[in-house]
Every structure is written in C-alpha cells, then in structure tokens.
Design a protein around this motif. Structure first.
Motif, PDB file in Angstrom:
ATOM      1  N   LEU A  36      25.071 -80.879 -71.414  1.00 43.52           N
ATOM      2  CA  LEU A  36      24.174 -80.411 -70.357  1.00 43.52           C
ATOM      3  C   LEU A  36      24.781 -80.647 -68.976  1.00 43.52           C
ATOM      4  CD1 LEU A  36      21.443 -79.155 -69.715  1.00 43.52           C
ATOM      5  CD2 LEU A  36      20.474 -81.453 -69.738  1.00 43.52           C
ATOM      6  N   LEU A  37      25.446 -81.768 -68.794  1.00 40.07           N
ATOM      7  CA  LEU A  37      26.108 -82.044 -67.514  1.00 40.07           C
ATOM      8  C   LEU A  37      27.227 -81.045 -67.249  1.00 40.07           C
ATOM      9  CD1 LEU A  37      26.594 -83.838 -65.034  1.00 40.07           C
ATOM     10  CD2 LEU A  37      28.139 -85.193 -66.469  1.00 40.07           C
ATOM     11  N   VAL A  38      28.042 -80.750 -68.245  1.00 38.11           N
ATOM     12  CA  VAL A  38      29.136 -79.783 -68.083  1.00 38.11           C
ATOM     13  C   VAL A  38      28.567 -78.411 -67.750  1.00 38.11           C
ATOM     14  CG1 VAL A  38      30.963 -78.551 -69.309  1.00 38.11           C
ATOM     15  CG2 VAL A  38      30.784 -81.029 -69.498  1.00 38.11           C
ATOM     16  N   TRP A  39      27.533 -77.986 -68.468  1.00 39.57           N
ATOM     17  CA  TRP A  39      26.897 -76.690 -68.194  1.00 39.57           C
ATOM     18  C   TRP A  39      26.342 -76.655 -66.773  1.00 39.57           C
ATOM     19  CZ3 TRP A  39      21.726 -75.643 -67.114  1.00 39.57           C
ATOM     20  CH2 TRP A  39      21.416 -74.286 -67.053  1.00 39.57           C
ATOM     21  N   SER A  40      25.687 -77.735 -66.368  1.00 38.47           N
ATOM     22  CA  SER A  40      25.104 -77.802 -65.028  1.00 38.47           C
ATOM     23  C   SER A  40      26.181 -77.717 -63.939  1.00 38.47           C
ATOM     24  CB  SER A  40      24.323 -79.104 -64.886  1.00 38.47           C
ATOM     25  OG  SER A  40      23.820 -79.257 -63.591  1.00 38.47           O
ATOM     26  N   LEU A  41      27.278 -78.405 -64.132  1.00 36.76           N
ATOM     27  CA  LEU A  41      28.358 -78.363 -63.143  1.00 36.76           C
ATOM     28  C   LEU A  41      29.002 -76.981 -63.073  1.00 36.76           C
ATOM     29  CD1 LEU A  41      30.028 -81.837 -63.724  1.00 36.76           C
ATOM     30  CD2 LEU A  41      28.628 -81.127 -61.775  1.00 36.76           C
ATOM     31  N   ARG A  42      29.143 -76.310 -64.204  1.00 35.06           N
ATOM     32  CA  ARG A  42      29.690 -74.948 -64.199  1.00 35.06           C
ATOM     33  C   ARG A  42      28.756 -74.003 -63.455  1.00 35.06           C
ATOM     34  NH1 ARG A  42      31.922 -74.160 -70.364  1.00 35.06           N
ATOM     35  NH2 ARG A  42      33.738 -75.500 -70.126  1.00 35.06           N
ATOM     36  N   GLU A  43      27.454 -74.135 -63.689  1.00 34.96           N
ATOM     37  CA  GLU A  43      26.486 -73.286 -62.996  1.00 34.96           C
ATOM     38  C   GLU A  43      26.495 -73.557 -61.491  1.00 34.96           C
ATOM     39  OE1 GLU A  43      24.470 -70.762 -64.109  1.00 34.96           O
ATOM     40  OE2 GLU A  43      25.699 -70.949 -65.911  1.00 34.96           O
ATOM     41  N   GLN A  44      26.629 -74.816 -61.109  1.00 40.40           N
ATOM     42  CA  GLN A  44      26.690 -75.162 -59.691  1.00 40.40           C
ATOM     43  C   GLN A  44      27.942 -74.579 -59.047  1.00 40.40           C
ATOM     44  OE1 GLN A  44      24.321 -76.791 -57.941  1.00 40.40           O
ATOM     45  NE2 GLN A  44      25.504 -76.426 -56.090  1.00 40.40           N
ATOM     46  N   ALA A  45      29.062 -74.644 -59.733  1.00 38.01           N
ATOM     47  CA  ALA A  45      30.303 -74.077 -59.198  1.00 38.01           C
ATOM     48  C   ALA A  45      30.182 -72.563 -59.041  1.00 38.01           C
ATOM     49  CB  ALA A  45      31.474 -74.428 -60.101  1.00 38.01           C
ATOM     50  N   ALA A  46      29.573 -71.899 -60.016  1.00 40.01           N
ATOM     51  CA  ALA A  46      29.385 -70.451 -59.925  1.00 40.01           C
ATOM     52  C   ALA A  46      28.441 -70.103 -58.774  1.00 40.01           C
ATOM     53  CB  ALA A  46      28.838 -69.907 -61.237  1.00 40.01           C
ATOM     54  N   SER A  47      27.413 -70.891 -58.589  1.00 42.50           N
ATOM     55  CA  SER A  47      26.476 -70.662 -57.489  1.00 42.50           C
ATOM     56  C   SER A  47      27.169 -70.838 -56.138  1.00 42.50           C
ATOM     57  CB  SER A  47      25.298 -71.631 -57.608  1.00 42.50           C
ATOM     58  OG  SER A  47      24.446 -71.524 -56.501  1.00 42.50           O
ATOM     59  N   ASN A  48      27.977 -71.872 -56.028  1.00 46.74           N
ATOM     60  CA  ASN A  48      28.719 -72.101 -54.782  1.00 46.74           C
ATOM     61  C   ASN A  48      29.664 -70.940 -54.488  1.00 46.74           C
ATOM     62  OD1 ASN A  48      27.443 -74.532 -54.386  1.00 46.74           O
ATOM     63  ND2 ASN A  48      29.134 -75.757 -55.188  1.00 46.74           N
ATOM     64  N   GLN A  49      30.302 -70.402 -55.516  1.00 53.55           N
ATOM     65  CA  GLN A  49      31.215 -69.275 -55.324  1.00 53.55           C
ATOM     66  C   GLN A  49      30.454 -68.037 -54.865  1.00 53.55           C
ATOM     67  OE1 GLN A  49      34.622 -69.330 -55.432  1.00 53.55           O
ATOM     68  NE2 GLN A  49      34.346 -67.332 -54.500  1.00 53.55           N
TER      69      GLN A  49
END
Length: 60
Positions: free
Chosen positions: A29-42
């Motif tokens: 869940l942490l890995v998924w959350s960090l990937r989603e945050q990175a995509a949102s930032n991009q």
C-alpha cells in the motif's frame, strides 16, 4: 498450501504468518501510494508548465 498452514499452526507460528501478511500488505500500500503521489506531482508540473507557456504566448 494447507500443509504449510498446518505446520505453522502446530508450531504456534500462525501469528508470525499473520504479521508477515499484514506487513506485506502495508508495504504494498505504501509503494502504491508513493507511485500515485509521484504521478500526481508530474501531472501538476505539466499543468504549471502549460500555464507558463500560455502566459508567455499571451504576453506582448
């Protein structure tokens, strides 16, 4: 799979299996959350760049 659970149940290590499963799920869940945050930032960075580009085109 049933034999493995039986061995863990007989030895009393079922709590360790549950803890491992919980930790694995939390890490995933942490890995998924960090990937989603990175995509949102991009996506936000792309938006800001487009606004800057439009602003530079409209400025005389």
């Amino acid at each position: 799979m049933g034999d493995a659970l039986q061995i863990f149940a007989n030895k009393g290590d079922l709590a360790h299996v549950a803890l491992f499963l919980w930790a694995s799920a939390a890490s995933a869940l942490l890995v998924w959350s960090l990937r989603e945050q990175a995509a949102s930032n991009q996506r936000f960075q792309d938006f800001v760049e487009e606004v800057a580009r439009i602003t530079s085109l409209l400025d005389p």
